[in-house]
Design an enzyme around this catalytic site. Structure first.
Site, PDB file in Angstrom:
ATOM      1  CB  SER A   8      45.716  11.841 -11.782  1.00  0.00           C
ATOM      2  OG  SER A   8      44.541  11.584 -12.516  1.00  0.00           O
ATOM      3  CG  HIS A  33      47.422   7.822 -12.603  1.00  0.00           C
ATOM      4  ND1 HIS A  33      47.754   6.519 -12.291  1.00  0.00           N
ATOM      5  CD2 HIS A  33      46.102   7.950 -12.309  1.00  0.00           C
ATOM      6  CE1 HIS A  33      46.681   5.890 -11.821  1.00  0.00           C
ATOM      7  NE2 HIS A  33      45.661   6.740 -11.830  1.00  0.00           N
ATOM      8  CG  ASP A  35      42.700   8.279 -13.396  1.00  0.00           C
ATOM      9  OD1 ASP A  35      42.948   7.192 -12.846  1.00  0.00           O
ATOM     10  OD2 ASP A  35      43.115   9.376 -12.969  1.00  0.00           O
ATOM     11  CG  MET A  37      37.004   6.936 -15.004  1.00  0.00           C
ATOM     12  SD  MET A  37      36.398   8.319 -14.031  1.00  0.00           S
ATOM     13  CE  MET A  37      37.827   8.611 -12.985  1.00  0.00           C
ATOM     14  CG  HIS A  66      43.507   3.590 -12.509  1.00  0.00           C
ATOM     15  ND1 HIS A  66      43.171   4.480 -11.499  1.00  0.00           N
ATOM     16  CD2 HIS A  66      42.870   2.432 -12.199  1.00  0.00           C
ATOM     17  CE1 HIS A  66      42.365   3.869 -10.626  1.00  0.00           C
ATOM     18  NE2 HIS A  66      42.169   2.633 -11.032  1.00  0.00           N
ATOM     19  CG  MET A  68      38.985   3.192 -12.522  1.00  0.00           C
ATOM     20  SD  MET A  68      39.036   4.895 -11.956  1.00  0.00           S
ATOM     21  CE  MET A  68      40.246   5.540 -13.094  1.00  0.00           C
ATOM     22  CG  MET A 137      41.298   2.424  -6.249  1.00  0.00           C
ATOM     23  SD  MET A 137      42.062   3.720  -7.239  1.00  0.00           S
ATOM     24  CE  MET A 137      40.999   5.129  -6.889  1.00  0.00           C
ATOM     25  CG  ASP A 175      44.581   6.912  -7.998  1.00  0.00           C
ATOM     26  OD1 ASP A 175      44.453   8.135  -7.838  1.00  0.00           O
ATOM     27  OD2 ASP A 175      44.189   6.305  -9.022  1.00  0.00           O
TER      28      ASP A 175
HETATM   29  C1  DX5 Z   1      39.953   8.456  -9.220  1.00  0.00           C
HETATM   30  C2  DX5 Z   1      41.188   8.366 -10.083  1.00  0.00           C
HETATM   31  C3  DX5 Z   1      42.313   9.171  -9.569  1.00  0.00           C
HETATM   32  C4  DX5 Z   1      42.055  10.659  -9.508  1.00  0.00           C
HETATM   33  C5  DX5 Z   1      42.759  11.172  -8.294  1.00  0.00           C
HETATM   34  O1  DX5 Z   1      39.031   7.516  -9.604  1.00  0.00           O
HETATM   35  O2  DX5 Z   1      41.644   7.030 -10.155  1.00  0.00           O
HETATM   36  O3  DX5 Z   1      43.520   8.921 -10.279  1.00  0.00           O
HETATM   37  O4  DX5 Z   1      42.497  11.361 -10.641  1.00  0.00           O
HETATM   38  O5  DX5 Z   1      42.420  12.490  -8.093  1.00  0.00           O
HETATM   39  P1  DX5 Z   1      42.773  13.281  -6.745  1.00  0.00           P
HETATM   40  O6  DX5 Z   1      44.268  13.220  -6.564  1.00  0.00           O
HETATM   41  O7  DX5 Z   1      42.292  14.657  -7.044  1.00  0.00           O
HETATM   42  O8  DX5 Z   1      42.045  12.619  -5.620  1.00  0.00           O
HETATM   43 ZN    ZN Z   2      43.698   6.646 -11.026  1.00  0.00          ZN
END
Ligand code: DX5
Ligand code: ZN
Length: 216
Positions: A8, A33, A35, A37, A66, A68, A137, A175
């Site tokens: 990620s 990956h 993310d 947000m 991903h 969010m 998740m 994840d």
């Molecule tokens: C959290 C993200 C993850 C995050 C995971 O909301 O979706 O992808 O980057 O991070 P670690 O592996 O550090 O828990």
């Molecule tokens: Zn993620």
């Protein structure tokens, strides 16, 4: 099916993003990956189109987006255009999930649905055959570096049972809070795509950390 590793980028060094993407190119990682947000669906804001656009020409691996975010339908075409190979939306953010999944596919991407820790796998019963991927998740989304939630194992078993007859090629991604300490158990429970942020990028040797996840 051989399992895939998706480091990620949320845990990368943003002042050295090119260096970190090039490290992933050299590594045994399978996907990157990414993310996204929005500060509404989750209590944090990360990055979006300009960053995806900037890394796409450097990255040699498929980018696993991903989302969010609320109202993902509005942005799917743009994420596809800017370089997403897979787009995963949250079940909790979609009122018309079937439509959203069809939108992702018609944009030329594979389609994933993510479940928050409190959302039961059974909610996917009537969409499982349309999906390329389900993301379980294992932390509450929004932040890297959180503690792995143990109920994830039960959800992986549930999902594996649901997918067995109806979608045997389904990618089962997990994840949050994943490291070399729990990756083996997660694979045994049915996961076949492992996302890892901090356990890769905060490691003194990220290449080795990825290798350990790939060959547990
Ligand atoms: C959290 C993200 C993850 C995050 C995971 O909301 O979706 O992808 O980057 O991070 P670690 O592996 O550090 O828990
Ligand atoms: Zn993620």
């Amino acid at each position: 099916m051989e399992h895939l590793i998706a480091p990620s980028l949320l845990a990368a060094d943003f002042a050295n993003l090119q260096r970190d993407v090039e490290m992933l190119n050299q590594s045994e990682a399978d996907w990157i990956h990414f993310d996204v947000m929005d500060g509404v669906f989750v209590p944090n804001i990360s990055f979006g189109f300009p960053v995806l656009k900037a890394i796409k020409p450097i990255a040699t691996k498929p980018i696993d987006v991903h989302l969010m975010i609320v109202n993902p339908d509005q942005y799917i075409e743009q994420f596809a255009k800017d370089g997403a190979a897979n787009i995963t939306v949250h079940l909790e953010a979609c009122t018309h999930l079937n439509r959203t999944v069809q939108l992702i596919k018609s944009a030329g991407c594979t389609a994933g649905v993510a479940l928050n820790p409190h959302s039961p796998v059974a909610l996917l019963e009537d969409i499982i055959t349309d999906l390329d991927l389900v993301l379980i998740m294992s932390v509450n989304p929004g932040f890297g570096g959180q503690k792995f939630i143990l109920n994830t194992y039960k959800k992986l078993y549930d999902l594996k049972a649901l997918a067995r007859n109806r979608n045997p090629d389904l990618k089962i991604e997990v994840d949050g809070g994943i490291s070399e300490d729990n990756c083996k158990e997660l694979l045994q429970a049915g996961a076949n795509v492992l996302v890892a942020g901090n356990s890769v990028f905060s490691s003194y040797d990220p290449l080795l950390a990825i290798q350990k996840l790939k060959h547990p």
